[in-house]
Design a protein around this motif. Structure first.
Motif, PDB file in Angstrom:
ATOM      1  N   ASP A  25     -54.804   8.010 -57.972  1.00  0.00           N
ATOM      2  CA  ASP A  25     -55.503   8.630 -59.094  1.00  0.00           C
ATOM      3  C   ASP A  25     -56.138   9.916 -58.619  1.00  0.00           C
ATOM      4  OD1 ASP A  25     -56.723   5.453 -60.282  1.00  0.00           O
ATOM      5  OD2 ASP A  25     -54.913   6.547 -60.840  1.00  0.00           O
ATOM      6  N   GLU A  26     -56.185  10.914 -59.482  1.00  0.00           N
ATOM      7  CA  GLU A  26     -56.835  12.179 -59.123  1.00  0.00           C
ATOM      8  C   GLU A  26     -58.326  11.965 -58.902  1.00  0.00           C
ATOM      9  OE1 GLU A  26     -55.904  15.795 -60.211  1.00  0.00           O
ATOM     10  OE2 GLU A  26     -53.777  15.435 -60.048  1.00  0.00           O
ATOM     11  N   LEU A  27     -58.986  11.286 -59.811  1.00  0.00           N
ATOM     12  CA  LEU A  27     -60.409  11.007 -59.687  1.00  0.00           C
ATOM     13  C   LEU A  27     -60.627   9.510 -59.841  1.00  0.00           C
ATOM     14  CD1 LEU A  27     -62.167  13.729 -61.885  1.00  0.00           C
ATOM     15  CD2 LEU A  27     -62.215  13.544 -59.428  1.00  0.00           C
ATOM     16  N   SER A  28     -61.470   8.954 -58.994  1.00  0.00           N
ATOM     17  CA  SER A  28     -61.826   7.553 -59.167  1.00  0.00           C
ATOM     18  C   SER A  28     -62.820   7.457 -60.325  1.00  0.00           C
ATOM     19  CB  SER A  28     -62.460   7.004 -57.887  1.00  0.00           C
ATOM     20  OG  SER A  28     -63.764   7.519 -57.727  1.00  0.00           O
ATOM     21  N   THR A  29     -63.117   6.244 -60.725  1.00  0.00           N
ATOM     22  CA  THR A  29     -64.099   6.040 -61.780  1.00  0.00           C
ATOM     23  C   THR A  29     -65.455   6.598 -61.372  1.00  0.00           C
ATOM     24  OG1 THR A  29     -62.938   4.030 -62.402  1.00  0.00           O
ATOM     25  CG2 THR A  29     -65.174   4.276 -63.232  1.00  0.00           C
ATOM     26  N   ILE A  30     -65.835   6.424 -60.117  1.00  0.00           N
ATOM     27  CA  ILE A  30     -67.128   6.907 -59.645  1.00  0.00           C
ATOM     28  C   ILE A  30     -67.144   8.430 -59.623  1.00  0.00           C
ATOM     29  CG2 ILE A  30     -68.724   6.914 -57.694  1.00  0.00           C
ATOM     30  CD1 ILE A  30     -67.858   4.004 -57.200  1.00  0.00           C
ATOM     31  N   ASP A  31     -66.056   9.042 -59.142  1.00  0.00           N
ATOM     32  CA  ASP A  31     -65.960  10.510 -59.179  1.00  0.00           C
ATOM     33  C   ASP A  31     -66.122  11.007 -60.614  1.00  0.00           C
ATOM     34  OD1 ASP A  31     -64.780  11.757 -56.448  1.00  0.00           O
ATOM     35  OD2 ASP A  31     -63.881   9.788 -56.769  1.00  0.00           O
ATOM     36  N   ALA A  32     -65.453  10.344 -61.533  1.00  0.00           N
ATOM     37  CA  ALA A  32     -65.506  10.759 -62.935  1.00  0.00           C
ATOM     38  C   ALA A  32     -66.919  10.596 -63.506  1.00  0.00           C
ATOM     39  CB  ALA A  32     -64.505   9.957 -63.762  1.00  0.00           C
ATOM     40  N   LEU A  33     -67.610   9.511 -63.172  1.00  0.00           N
ATOM     41  CA  LEU A  33     -68.983   9.316 -63.662  1.00  0.00           C
ATOM     42  C   LEU A  33     -69.915  10.396 -63.115  1.00  0.00           C
ATOM     43  CD1 LEU A  33     -69.626   5.472 -63.508  1.00  0.00           C
ATOM     44  CD2 LEU A  33     -69.774   6.932 -65.521  1.00  0.00           C
ATOM     45  N   VAL A  34     -69.794  10.691 -61.822  1.00  0.00           N
ATOM     46  CA  VAL A  34     -70.662  11.692 -61.206  1.00  0.00           C
ATOM     47  C   VAL A  34     -70.440  13.057 -61.833  1.00  0.00           C
ATOM     48  CG1 VAL A  34     -71.115  12.952 -59.052  1.00  0.00           C
ATOM     49  CG2 VAL A  34     -70.925  10.477 -59.014  1.00  0.00           C
ATOM     50  N   THR A 127     -77.767   3.276 -57.901  1.00  0.00           N
ATOM     51  CA  THR A 127     -77.161   2.902 -59.172  1.00  0.00           C
ATOM     52  C   THR A 127     -76.491   4.133 -59.768  1.00  0.00           C
ATOM     53  OG1 THR A 127     -79.166   3.362 -60.460  1.00  0.00           O
ATOM     54  CG2 THR A 127     -78.842   1.096 -59.740  1.00  0.00           C
ATOM     55  N   LEU A 128     -75.429   3.886 -60.497  1.00  0.00           N
ATOM     56  CA  LEU A 128     -74.712   4.952 -61.180  1.00  0.00           C
ATOM     57  C   LEU A 128     -74.128   4.382 -62.448  1.00  0.00           C
ATOM     58  CD1 LEU A 128     -73.492   7.801 -61.326  1.00  0.00           C
ATOM     59  CD2 LEU A 128     -71.568   6.939 -59.986  1.00  0.00           C
ATOM     60  N   GLY A 129     -74.511   4.970 -63.556  1.00  0.00           N
ATOM     61  CA  GLY A 129     -73.986   4.550 -64.840  1.00  0.00           C
ATOM     62  C   GLY A 129     -73.623   5.761 -65.666  1.00  0.00           C
ATOM     63  N   GLN A 130     -73.291   5.512 -66.882  1.00  0.00           N
ATOM     64  CA  GLN A 130     -72.889   6.604 -67.768  1.00  0.00           C
ATOM     65  C   GLN A 130     -74.047   7.557 -68.050  1.00  0.00           C
ATOM     66  OE1 GLN A 130     -70.928   5.171 -71.259  1.00  0.00           O
ATOM     67  NE2 GLN A 130     -70.476   7.215 -72.019  1.00  0.00           N
ATOM     68  N   TYR A 131     -75.289   7.041 -68.069  1.00  0.00           N
ATOM     69  CA  TYR A 131     -76.432   7.869 -68.439  1.00  0.00           C
ATOM     70  C   TYR A 131     -77.512   7.981 -67.363  1.00  0.00           C
ATOM     71  CZ  TYR A 131     -74.247   7.218 -72.953  1.00  0.00           C
ATOM     72  OH  TYR A 131     -73.339   7.193 -73.973  1.00  0.00           O
TER      73      TYR A 131
END
Length: 163
Positions: A25-34, A127-131
Motif C-alpha cells: 500500500d502507498e500509505l498505511s492506515t496510520i500514515d493516512a490518519l496522521v 493514541t491516534l484517532g480520526q480527531y
C-alpha cells in the motif's frame, strides 16, 4: 478426485497468500490518519518522575495567543506553526517507525531567540484517532532504575475542522 480438489485448494490458497504478502500500500492506515489534516495543539503537559513515582505535572501555554498547528503531508514533509508559543513556522520531514508506534521528525523549532530544538525526533504515539492524537517525547525508555529522574512531555492535538 477428492485428493485432486484438495490439492487445487491448497495451491489456490498459496497463490492468494503470496499475492497478498507482496502487495504494498502507498500509505498505511496510520500514515493516512496522521496526514489527513491539520492538528491543533490542545494541551501540553510535562510529567516528572523519579523511578515510577509521578511527581509534579506542569501544564504549559495555557494563555498562548497563537494556535500551535502541526501539519503532516503525504509526501512526508511537515510544518509546525508557533511552537513554544512563539510566532514561527518551521518545516521538516516525518516518518513512522517500522512498527508504526513512533513518529520520527527532523523538524527544528525555536524555543527562544537563541535556542532551537528538535522536539519530535523520537516521539511515541500514545493514541491516534480520526480527531485526536497524543504524542509523548522525552525519557521514554521501558526500563529504568528506581531512582532515575525522568521527564515526559505529552502533546495533545485535535484535528482542525476543514473550513
Amino acid at each position: 478426485m477428492k485428493r485432486r480438489n484438495i490439492l487445487f485448494l491448497i495451491i489456490g490458497l498459496a497463490v492468494i497468500s503470496l499475492y497478498n504478502s507482496c502487495k504494498k500500500d502507498e500509505l498505511s492506515t496510520i500514515d493516512a490518519l496522521v496526514s489527513s489534516g491539520t492538528w491543533e495543539l490542545a494541551s501540553l503537559q510535562v510529567f516528572n518522575y523519579v523511578g515510577d513515582t509521578k511527581g509534579k505535572t506542569d501544564t504549559l501555554y495555557r494563555d498562548c495567543d497563537f494556535k500551535q498547528l502541526f501539519k503532516f503531508n503525504a509526501d512526508k514533509t511537515c510544518t509546525y506553526s508557533n511552537y513554544s508559543c512563539l510566532e514561527q513556522t518551521t518545516t521538516g520531514k516525518w516518518s513512522l517507525s517500522k512498527d508504526k508506534l513512533f513518529l520520527l521528525s527532523d523538524i527544528a523549532c525555536d524555543t527562544s531567540e537563541t535556542e532551537s530544538i528538535q522536539p519530535f525526533t523520537n516521539t511515541k504515539i500514545v493514541t491516534l484517532g480520526q480527531y485526536s492524537m497524543v504524542l509523548q517525547t522525552g525519557d521514554l525508555q521501558t526500563n529504568y532504575p528506581a531512582n532515575q529522574r525522568r521527564r515526559i512531555v505529552q502533546y495533545g492535538f485535535v484535528k482542525q475542522r476543514n473550513k
